[in-house]
Scaffold this motif. Structure first.
Motif, PDB file in Angstrom:
ATOM      1  N   GLU A   1      -1.076   4.869   0.240  1.00 11.75           N
ATOM      2  CA  GLU A   1       0.063   5.772   0.457  1.00 11.75           C
ATOM      3  C   GLU A   1       1.037   5.693  -0.709  1.00 11.75           C
ATOM      4  O   GLU A   1       1.545   6.710  -1.195  1.00 11.75           O
ATOM      5  CB  GLU A   1       0.775   5.425   1.765  1.00 11.75           C
ATOM      6  CG  GLU A   1       1.951   6.341   2.076  1.00 11.75           C
ATOM      7  CD  GLU A   1       2.679   5.954   3.351  1.00 11.75           C
ATOM      8  OE1 GLU A   1       3.690   6.600   3.659  1.00 11.75           O
ATOM      9  OE2 GLU A   1       2.245   4.997   4.023  1.00 11.75           O
ATOM     10  N   GLU A   2       1.297   4.490  -1.185  1.00 11.35           N
ATOM     11  CA  GLU A   2       2.201   4.305  -2.314  1.00 11.35           C
ATOM     12  C   GLU A   2       1.600   4.891  -3.590  1.00 11.35           C
ATOM     13  O   GLU A   2       2.302   5.501  -4.401  1.00 11.35           O
ATOM     14  CB  GLU A   2       2.470   2.804  -2.513  1.00 11.35           C
ATOM     15  CG  GLU A   2       3.567   2.512  -3.536  1.00 11.35           C
ATOM     16  CD  GLU A   2       3.824   1.018  -3.682  1.00 11.35           C
ATOM     17  OE1 GLU A   2       4.586   0.657  -4.603  1.00 11.35           O
ATOM     18  OE2 GLU A   2       3.264   0.224  -2.902  1.00 11.35           O
ATOM     19  N   ALA A   3       0.282   4.733  -3.752  1.00  6.07           N
ATOM     20  CA  ALA A   3      -0.394   5.280  -4.929  1.00  6.07           C
ATOM     21  C   ALA A   3      -0.309   6.801  -4.939  1.00  6.07           C
ATOM     22  O   ALA A   3      -0.036   7.417  -5.973  1.00  6.07           O
ATOM     23  CB  ALA A   3      -1.855   4.833  -4.956  1.00  6.07           C
ATOM     24  N   ILE A   4      -0.538   7.422  -3.782  1.00  5.25           N
ATOM     25  CA  ILE A   4      -0.491   8.877  -3.680  1.00  5.25           C
ATOM     26  C   ILE A   4       0.899   9.390  -4.018  1.00  5.25           C
ATOM     27  O   ILE A   4       1.060  10.395  -4.718  1.00  5.25           O
ATOM     28  CB  ILE A   4      -0.927   9.335  -2.272  1.00  5.25           C
ATOM     29  CG1 ILE A   4      -2.433   9.098  -2.098  1.00  5.25           C
ATOM     30  CG2 ILE A   4      -0.583  10.797  -2.036  1.00  5.25           C
ATOM     31  CD1 ILE A   4      -2.942   9.385  -0.720  1.00  5.25           C
ATOM     32  N   LYS A   5       1.916   8.685  -3.532  1.00  4.47           N
ATOM     33  CA  LYS A   5       3.285   9.097  -3.803  1.00  4.47           C
ATOM     34  C   LYS A   5       3.571   9.073  -5.297  1.00  4.47           C
ATOM     35  O   LYS A   5       4.195   9.989  -5.848  1.00  4.47           O
ATOM     36  CB  LYS A   5       4.262   8.183  -3.060  1.00  4.47           C
ATOM     37  CG  LYS A   5       5.714   8.587  -3.213  1.00  4.47           C
ATOM     38  CD  LYS A   5       6.636   7.691  -2.405  1.00  4.47           C
ATOM     39  CE  LYS A   5       8.091   8.102  -2.582  1.00  4.47           C
ATOM     40  NZ  LYS A   5       9.011   7.231  -1.813  1.00  4.47           N
ATOM     41  N   LYS A   6       3.121   8.041  -5.999  1.00  4.92           N
ATOM     42  CA  LYS A   6       3.367   7.937  -7.432  1.00  4.92           C
ATOM     43  C   LYS A   6       2.550   8.965  -8.211  1.00  4.92           C
ATOM     44  O   LYS A   6       3.039   9.576  -9.161  1.00  4.92           O
ATOM     45  CB  LYS A   6       3.042   6.516  -7.917  1.00  4.92           C
ATOM     46  CG  LYS A   6       4.080   5.466  -7.510  1.00  4.92           C
ATOM     47  CD  LYS A   6       3.745   4.121  -8.091  1.00  4.92           C
ATOM     48  CE  LYS A   6       4.832   3.096  -7.777  1.00  4.92           C
ATOM     49  NZ  LYS A   6       6.095   3.399  -8.490  1.00  4.92           N
ATOM     50  N   ILE A   7       1.301   9.164  -7.770  1.00  7.86           N
ATOM     51  CA  ILE A   7       0.445  10.130  -8.465  1.00  7.86           C
ATOM     52  C   ILE A   7       0.982  11.536  -8.298  1.00  7.86           C
ATOM     53  O   ILE A   7       0.893  12.363  -9.220  1.00  7.86           O
ATOM     54  CB  ILE A   7      -1.005  10.019  -7.939  1.00  7.86           C
ATOM     55  CG1 ILE A   7      -1.622   8.709  -8.431  1.00  7.86           C
ATOM     56  CG2 ILE A   7      -1.848  11.203  -8.409  1.00  7.86           C
ATOM     57  CD1 ILE A   7      -2.966   8.395  -7.827  1.00  7.86           C
ATOM     58  N   LYS A   8       1.547  11.848  -7.144  1.00  9.08           N
ATOM     59  CA  LYS A   8       2.121  13.187  -6.908  1.00  9.08           C
ATOM     60  C   LYS A   8       3.127  13.564  -7.987  1.00  9.08           C
ATOM     61  O   LYS A   8       3.229  14.726  -8.366  1.00  9.08           O
ATOM     62  CB  LYS A   8       2.823  13.224  -5.542  1.00  9.08           C
ATOM     63  CG  LYS A   8       2.021  13.849  -4.428  1.00  9.08           C
ATOM     64  CD  LYS A   8       2.871  14.004  -3.182  1.00  9.08           C
ATOM     65  CE  LYS A   8       2.072  14.663  -2.079  1.00  9.08           C
ATOM     66  NZ  LYS A   8       2.870  14.834  -0.846  1.00  9.08           N
TER      67      LYS A   8
END
Length: 567
Positions: free
Chosen positions: A528-535
């Motif tokens: 979830e944290e990775a997706i937020k940063k990648i967004k």
């Protein structure tokens, strides 16, 4: 990009829900559609804001208990929303297609709760799409987060991520190019006349004057929290004509395979004659330019066979999207600077078939353009299935294998074929450069906001890199930059920026790819944290420019309006 969680039915109630249709019994179609318009105006509302706004005092006990339960069960209740654009769009289409009740007979407190329950069920449906996205990307080992974002966001990206002022400007500019093309091209004369007759307009300036006035009313409204009425003054001597024009915009248009068919063909809702309201700003803006194609296509199909433009979609993309819009927009940015050659010139002058759609060379910097005005089937767009989405994009941007086994090259392979010519100095149209000093910038120009969706440029570059790997023993691939997908709107909106030496296209492209390639997920703990940063990193080239430069839209809109507004 904002993160929120849609509240579902099971978050609030323990019983099994009824069929959605049953919750709308006793509530009029008119009241429900007007409520949907309000939801769409107010966009994403938190649980607290919704409970505070949409319930009468008779439901105080109900909402107070519900709020208490949610606070106890959700540690992050402030991240939850009830209304959101995605669910509101689906709700509107459902009511438009299924509810025909004329009068509301249900008491207000019960109606409020029923609408609330139905809305939560739409949230459940939308959330289930995220589950499909997750399952469809489970097999991906490298770059799964990017693929997941593409699958989750592709369905709604264009209609939920737009800037009203920018969209109003580019739709207006592109519409003017289109009308000038229609009115001057011998092949489109009859169709242009049929179009003006349909709307009872004397010329395209007359149409634009009327059409854009609605967008300016919507933009300039003082109360941003309620739906927008279009009220025609009965004492106006043009009352009947104005009403007739608006009502042409609220009847069915034969739209091709597109998502949100109802809203695209009914962005203005008729309460009664002289009283209309705008449903959603994005679809209103589409009427200015994008919707013109669908009406032209419909009118063309109704002409006698011998008067129709055969293969209208292909004709439109070749002669307008590429040879009119692309050529003129790029010439407007670069004027007489650099070496420039449009595709039709290269094709006719040098007698070649697989020519670049546009070619620019600034010293040793070569820009190769491929323009694709493509449509994605609505079933794919709303599928949330990564494999389905990526396969459709591949067919339109990489290659398509025909039933006879032949390969039909698309933008990626077309660019690579011309890159090979340039690196081997066999490009018929230009050999006045030193191949050892050049930098080649391959660019795919696309014509719809949906292709600004995060993950698309990354996916196309994966295909591109696979092809470069095959070339590296024969060609110096270090001379080739990554592919950049650029919306045609970029060259319209950011013209002033692109004309400055310090923000030339090559510098912006290099800066963009450096930004999106930076690995910022090394220290993350969860997916979830990775997706937020990648967004925040896999944004489109257009969105990247918007973080660097703010155009003067007021000035730009005033300038373009002078071309069609009459005193």
């Amino acid at each position: 990009m904002q993160q929120f969680i849609r509240l579902e039915y099971s978050d609030c109630f323990t019983d099994n829900p009824q069929e959605i249709f049953s919750y709308f019994q006793g509530i009029s179609r008119h009241d429900l559609l007007r409520l949907c318009a309000l939801f769409l105006i107010r966009k994403n509302e938190t649980v607290y804001n919704y409970l505070s706004s949409y319930f009468t005092k008779e439901n105080n006990v109900f909402i107070n208990q519900l709020w208490k339960n949610l606070q106890n069960s959700k540690s992050n209740i402030d991240k939850y929303v009830i209304t959101n654009i995605e669910s509101s769009l689906r709700l509107y289409e459902y009511i438009f297609d299924n509810i025909d009740t004329v009068q509301t007979t249900l008491a207000a407190p019960e109606a409020e709760i029923n609408v609330f329950k139905a809305y939560l069920l739409f949230n459940t449906q939308i959330n289930s799409g995220d589950d499909i996205s997750s399952k469809s990307t489970e097999h991906i080992q490298t770059g799964r987060a990017k693929a997941l974002l593409l699958a989750q966001m592709f369905q709604y990206f264009d209609i939920t991520n737009y800037r009203f002022k920018q969209e109003l400007y580019v739709q207006t500019v592109k519409a003017i190019y289109l009308y000038e093309f229609l009115s001057s091209n011998e092949k489109t004369q009859l169709l242009y006349e049929k179009y003006l007759n349909y709307y009872n307009c004397t010329d395209w300036q007359n149409f634009m004057n009327l059409m854009t006035s609605f967008a300016y009313i919507y933009w300039g409204r003082e109360d941003k929290q309620t739906y927008v009425n279009l009220l025609v003054d009965p004492s106006d001597k043009e009352y009947n004509n104005k009403c007739a024009f608006i009502e042409k915009l609220v009847i069915d248009t034969n739209i091709e395979d597109m998502d949100f068919r109802v809203l695209r063909s009914h962005p203005i809702y008729k309460a009664d004659k002289g009283n209309y309201y705008i449903i959603y700003g994005y679809f209103l803006l589409e009427l200015i330019y994008k919707g013109v194609y669908f009406k032209l296509n419909e009118l063309n199909a109704k002409l006698p066979k011998n008067e129709q433009i055969r293969g209208f979609r292909s004709f439109y993309c070749d002669y307008f999207s590429e040879q009119t819009l692309l050529y003129n927009v790029l010439k407007d940015v670069y004027s007489k600077k650099y070496i420039q050659m449009p595709g039709d010139y290269i094709k006719n002058e040098f007698g070649i078939v697989a020519e670049p759609d546009y070619y620019i060379r600034n010293g040793n910097k070569i820009f190769l353009f491929e323009s694709k005005d493509i449509l994605i089937p609505s079933g794919t767009k709303v599928s949330n299935d990564y494999q389905d989405i990526s396969n459709e994009l591949k067919k339109r941007l990489y290659f398509e294998e025909k039933s006879n086994g032949k390969i039909d090259n698309k933008a990626v392979l077309q660019l690579l074929n011309n890159i090979k010519k340039i690196l081997s100095r066999t490009a018929e149209w230009d050999q006045c450069y030193k191949e050892k000093n050049i930098r080649i910038y391959p660019i795919i120009i696309l014509h719809d906001n949906i292709y600004n969706c995060p993950g698309i440029n990354d996916l196309v570059n994966i295909w591109f890199e696979e092809e470069l790997e095959k070339m590296k023993d024969e060609y110096d691939i270090s001379r080739i930059e990554n592919i950049t997908i650029i919306n045609i709107d970029v060259f319209i909106v950011y013209k002033d920026l692109l004309q400055k030496p310090e923000s030339s296209l090559d510098k912006l492209i290099s800066s963009y790819h450096k930004f999106i390639s930076e690995d910022i997920t090394k220290k993350v703990q969860t997916e979830e944290e990775a997706i937020k940063k990648i967004k925040d990193r896999i944004i489109s080239f257009e969105y990247y420019l918007s973080t660097k430069y703010s155009p003067d839209y007021k000035k730009m809109l005033m300038q373009v309006a002078k071309t069609y507004i009459r005193e």
